[in-house]
Design a protein around this motif. Structure first.
Motif, short mmCIF file in Angstrom:
data_model
loop_
_atom_site.label_atom_id
_atom_site.label_comp_id
_atom_site.label_asym_id
_atom_site.label_seq_id
_atom_site.Cartn_x
_atom_site.Cartn_y
_atom_site.Cartn_z
N GLY A 81 -5.42 -10.85 -0.56
CA GLY A 81 -5.47 -9.50 -1.11
C GLY A 81 -5.23 -8.45 -0.03
N LEU B 159 -6.62 -6.02 -5.25
CA LEU B 159 -7.52 -6.70 -6.19
C LEU B 159 -6.77 -7.72 -7.04
CD1 LEU B 159 -10.35 -6.99 -7.38
CD2 LEU B 159 -9.78 -5.12 -8.94
N THR B 160 -5.59 -7.33 -7.51
CA THR B 160 -4.77 -8.23 -8.32
C THR B 160 -4.33 -9.44 -7.50
OG1 THR B 160 -3.99 -6.35 -9.62
CG2 THR B 160 -2.68 -8.38 -9.73
N ALA B 161 -3.91 -9.20 -6.27
CA ALA B 161 -3.47 -10.30 -5.41
C ALA B 161 -4.62 -11.24 -5.09
CB ALA B 161 -2.86 -9.75 -4.13
N THR B 162 -5.82 -10.70 -4.89
CA THR B 162 -7.00 -11.54 -4.64
C THR B 162 -7.26 -12.44 -5.84
OG1 THR B 162 -7.97 -9.89 -3.17
CG2 THR B 162 -9.46 -11.52 -4.11
N THR B 163 -7.21 -11.87 -7.03
CA THR B 163 -7.45 -12.63 -8.26
C THR B 163 -6.38 -13.71 -8.44
OG1 THR B 163 -8.44 -10.66 -9.23
CG2 THR B 163 -7.81 -12.42 -10.73
N ILE B 164 -5.13 -13.33 -8.23
CA ILE B 164 -4.04 -14.30 -8.38
C ILE B 164 -4.18 -15.43 -7.37
CG2 ILE B 164 -1.54 -14.59 -8.08
CD1 ILE B 164 -1.24 -11.82 -9.38
N LYS C 296 -5.44 -1.45 -6.15
CA LYS C 296 -5.32 -2.28 -7.35
C LYS C 296 -4.44 -3.50 -7.08
CE LYS C 296 -6.24 1.44 -10.48
NZ LYS C 296 -5.78 2.39 -11.44
N ALA C 297 -3.42 -3.32 -6.26
CA ALA C 297 -2.56 -4.46 -5.89
C ALA C 297 -3.35 -5.48 -5.08
CB ALA C 297 -1.35 -3.96 -5.11
N LEU D 142 -1.52 2.84 -5.71
CA LEU D 142 -1.72 1.54 -6.37
C LEU D 142 -2.14 0.45 -5.39
CD1 LEU D 142 1.34 1.50 -8.78
CD2 LEU D 142 -1.04 2.03 -9.31
N SER E 88 -2.20 -5.71 0.32
CA SER E 88 -2.46 -4.27 0.48
C SER E 88 -1.60 -3.64 1.57
CB SER E 88 -3.94 -4.02 0.77
OG SER E 88 -4.26 -4.41 2.08
#
Length: 182
Positions: free
Chosen positions: A17, A34-39, A31-32, A28, A21
């Motif tokens: 993540g 957080l999204t990358a961490t989740t993915i 949010k990117a 953004l 970043s």
């Protein structure tokens, strides 16, 4: 799954993540990250990172966490990265057996190493380097938790050294570019 494996997967997710970043996404960016961490955790990127790089140090995890907010706080600059590279140039060859002394073994019975960290902590406090002092405190708390067997594994890892190398290389490239434009 044991605690060290769980730590490693979560840490690699956060590190991925933090890497995401770095993309120039403006507002953004968080949010990117957080999204990358989740993915990374769901799609299997974190286990692949674990298989490639091993368990990340708590220091690297703390640097990644400091890089995630909208206004990142990146305490590892050029002088620190250069110092880390100098340390790694001495530490890793000796730890791999190129000499009679194995500094990695000190991490299993770390009383001398912990004693050496007292003046380091004092110097950080006197220089008002509170972020680094907090990172050192979290490192020591992580070691005290019993998850790690060796104190060196908490403090430094090859991926952190690679990060330091990239920081130093970037600075040198910027200096060369600046010198050409004079």
């Amino acid at each position: 799954m044991n605690a060290l494996s769980a730590y490693s997967l979560l840490a690699h997710g956060l590190i991925f993540g933090a890497l995401a970043s770095l993309l120039p996404l403006g507002v953004l960016r968080p949010k990117a990250a957080l999204t990358a961490t989740t993915i990374a955790l769901i799609a299997g990127i974190a286990p692949v990172m674990h298989s490639l790089f091993g368990t990340p140090s708590v220091t690297l995890l703390m640097l990644a966490i400091h890089h995630l907010p909208a206004r990142p706080l990146t305490p590892l600059g050029y002088p620190g990265a250069l110092g880390l590279l100098a340390f790694a140039a001495l530490f890793y060859p000796a730890a791999l057996g190129w000499g009679a002394f194995d500094p990695y073994a000190l991490g299993y019975q770390p009383w001398m190493l912990l004693g050496a960290l007292i003046p380091v902590g004092l110097a950080l406090w006197l220089r008002r380097m509170h972020v680094w002092l907090m990172i050192l405190a979290v490192d020591l708390a992580a070691y005290a938790s019993g998850i790690f067997d060796n104190l060196w594994d908490v403090l430094v890892d090859p991926l952190l050294v690679l990060l330091a190398f990239c920081i130093v290389l970037r600075q040198l490239v910027l200096r060369v570019i600046a010198a050409r434009h004079r």
